[in-house]
Design an enzyme around this catalytic site. Structure first.
Site, PDB file in Angstrom:
ATOM      1  N   THR A 128       0.729  -1.499   0.449  1.00  0.00           N
ATOM      2  CA  THR A 128      -0.089  -0.234   0.522  1.00  0.00           C
ATOM      3  C   THR A 128       0.745   0.861  -0.024  1.00  0.00           C
ATOM      4  O   THR A 128       1.938   1.607   1.229  1.00  0.00           O
ATOM      5  CB  THR A 128      -0.859   0.164   0.882  1.00  0.00           C
ATOM      6  N   GLY A 133      -3.715   3.566  -1.765  1.00  0.00           N
ATOM      7  CA  GLY A 133      -4.801   2.778  -0.853  1.00  0.00           C
ATOM      8  C   GLY A 133      -4.868   1.143  -1.333  1.00  0.00           C
ATOM      9  O   GLY A 133      -4.257   0.998  -1.864  1.00  0.00           O
ATOM     10  N   SER A 134      -6.613   1.540  -2.101  1.00  0.00           N
ATOM     11  CA  SER A 134      -6.384  -0.206  -2.486  1.00  0.00           C
ATOM     12  C   SER A 134      -5.845  -0.468  -4.037  1.00  0.00           C
ATOM     13  O   SER A 134      -6.041  -1.316  -4.691  1.00  0.00           O
ATOM     14  CB  SER A 134      -8.496  -0.302  -2.505  1.00  0.00           C
ATOM     15  N   PHE A 158       1.367   2.312   6.087  1.00  0.00           N
ATOM     16  CA  PHE A 158       0.188   1.504   6.713  1.00  0.00           C
ATOM     17  C   PHE A 158       0.680   0.030   6.666  1.00  0.00           C
ATOM     18  O   PHE A 158       0.205  -1.169   6.930  1.00  0.00           O
ATOM     19  CB  PHE A 158      -1.469   1.173   6.263  1.00  0.00           C
ATOM     20  N   GLU A 243      -5.761 -13.904   2.022  1.00  0.00           N
ATOM     21  CA  GLU A 243      -5.181 -12.836   3.019  1.00  0.00           C
ATOM     22  C   GLU A 243      -6.554 -12.657   2.896  1.00  0.00           C
ATOM     23  O   GLU A 243      -6.975 -11.986   4.606  1.00  0.00           O
ATOM     24  CB  GLU A 243      -5.163 -11.476   2.591  1.00  0.00           C
ATOM     25  N   THR A 366     -10.816  -2.732   1.058  1.00  0.00           N
ATOM     26  CA  THR A 366     -12.114  -1.542   1.498  1.00  0.00           C
ATOM     27  C   THR A 366     -12.770  -2.820   0.804  1.00  0.00           C
ATOM     28  O   THR A 366     -13.180  -2.910  -0.472  1.00  0.00           O
ATOM     29  CB  THR A 366     -12.394  -0.756   0.999  1.00  0.00           C
TER      30      THR A 366
END
Length: 389
Positions: A128, A133-134, A158, A243, A366
């Protein structure tokens, strides 16, 4: 239901793990939650017990056991009042080490995977980025080859275990103009010149260290390329099913723990002359949550069983994470309410559990991203296949 998936050996392992956690981990949890640092000695104890090697080949010190031993490990880690500690353990074991095992060459496996299984090295997976982000394919970190070295520049954020790790598994673009086809995976020692990590202050998961990492002209040898250049994105996608299932299992396990704790509390707490577990509105609320959690657990176990057989369960794993993390959040919210003012007190476990659980619908993709992935599969009839055979 459990007898479909868990043998007597699994349950003996569960009891051994429970005893270990109560003796070696629980006495230190409050300290680690306050300091945000898990002491190194516990990593070695986990290694000595074989817990890091459950799913890995015997050639590197692993036990090569089926995935339901991993389920047991994940479930029990959620029941000791620190999802942050649990995250540090499973991020090392099933994020960083998974890439070592599948993309690392024999040298990397002998030097890093063996040490990781033994608890002598801690790993972190660096995907990340601050602006991504994603959106993994949108990463900006680059790895440009110069002679026999790669020069890495960029940043990650993160990253669980980012401050205290001994090595990173880093995704970077070797061909920035090729989009997701230009990503490659690298092994990087954390003590190299140009590597810096800054600890982040989080709402929950406070025992785990989470970092923003910067790479400033970091030089690594060409042999630290993992797998083939340009195949990083398929490698990453390949591991997302595991995951997502891990995060789904974590969710149903922490929700179960919250329900068990709350039902016990309700059996002792009195109001208006009777224990509150006798009030119909409260009883029915708990039953609704218990039913939802059980549905999630059964679905998650079924998906694990298929993955254990080698099936590609990206759809089911995505559904599992999406649903289980939502159910866990809703369940823990209600459980905290059942404790009234005590639920809001730090000395009771629901306050921490409430904060820790909130990361479920965010981390590892997310819920919004997962819904779009499922939309492509269910509505657009897109059929995803294993990226790497």
């Amino acid at each position: 239901m459990n007898s479909l998936y868990f043998t007597e050996e699994h349950e003996l392992f569960r009891k051994s793990l429970q005893d270990f956690l109560q003796k070696e981990v629980v006495p230190h949890i409050e300290k680690w939650e306050k300091t945000g640092a898990i002491e190194r000695f516990i990593w070695k104890k986990f290694g000595d017990m074989g817990f890091f090697g459950i799913a890995y080949p015997e050639a590197y010190g692993g036990l090569n056991l089926d995935l339901f031993y991993t389920v047991v490990l994940l479930e029990e880690l959620q029941k000791i009042k620190s999802s942050g500690f649990a995250a540090a353990i499973w991020a090392h074991t099933y994020l960083a080490m998974t890439h070592l095992n599948t993309e690392g060459d024999e040298r990397i496996k002998q030097e890093y995977l063996t040490a990781s299984i033994a608890g002598d090295k801690i790993g972190a997976l660096c995907l990340t980025e601050p602006f991504g982000g994603s959106d993994v394919a949108g990463m900006r970190t680059t790895a440009i080859k110069k002679g026999t070295k790669y020069i890495i520049n960029g940043s990650k954020t993160f990253i669980t275990n980012g401050v205290y790790a001994d090595y990173y598994v880093v995704a970077a673009k070797t061909s920035p103009d090729r989009g997701n086809k230009g990503i490659s995976m690298f092994l990087m020692d954390t003590n190299l010149k140009g590597v810096s990590a800054t600890k982040l202050d989080k709402l929950g998961w406070r025992a785990s260290d989470t970092a923003e990492i910067a790479f400033d002209n970091v030089e690594i040898p060409e042999e630290n390329l993992m797998g083939e250049e340009g195949k990083g994105f398929p490698y990453i996608m390949q591991h997302f099913a595991l995951e997502r299932l891990i995060m789904a299992i974590n969710a149903h396990a922490r929700a179960e723990y919250a329900i068990d704790y709350t039902i016990d509390y309700m059996s002792h707490r009195e109001a208006f002359g009777k224990t509150i577990n006798k009030f119909q509105a409260l009883r029915h609320t708990m039953v609704d949550h218990a039913t939802e959690v059980e549905h999630c657990k059964i679905f998650n176990y079924a998906a694990v069983a298929r993955l254990n057989k080698g099936e590609y369960v990206v759809k089911e794993a995505t559904m599992a994470k999406l649903k289980s993390t939502k159910v866990a959040d809703e369940t823990i919210y209600s459980c905290l309410q059942m404790l009234g003012g005590y639920g809001y007190m730090e000395e009771y476990p629901l306050a921490r559990l409430f904060r820790d659980s909130r990361l479920g619908p965010i981390g590892g993709g997310t819920s919004e991203i997962l819904r779009e992935i499922l939309s492509k599969m269910i509505i657009d009839k897109q059929n995803y296949q294993p990226a790497v055979k």
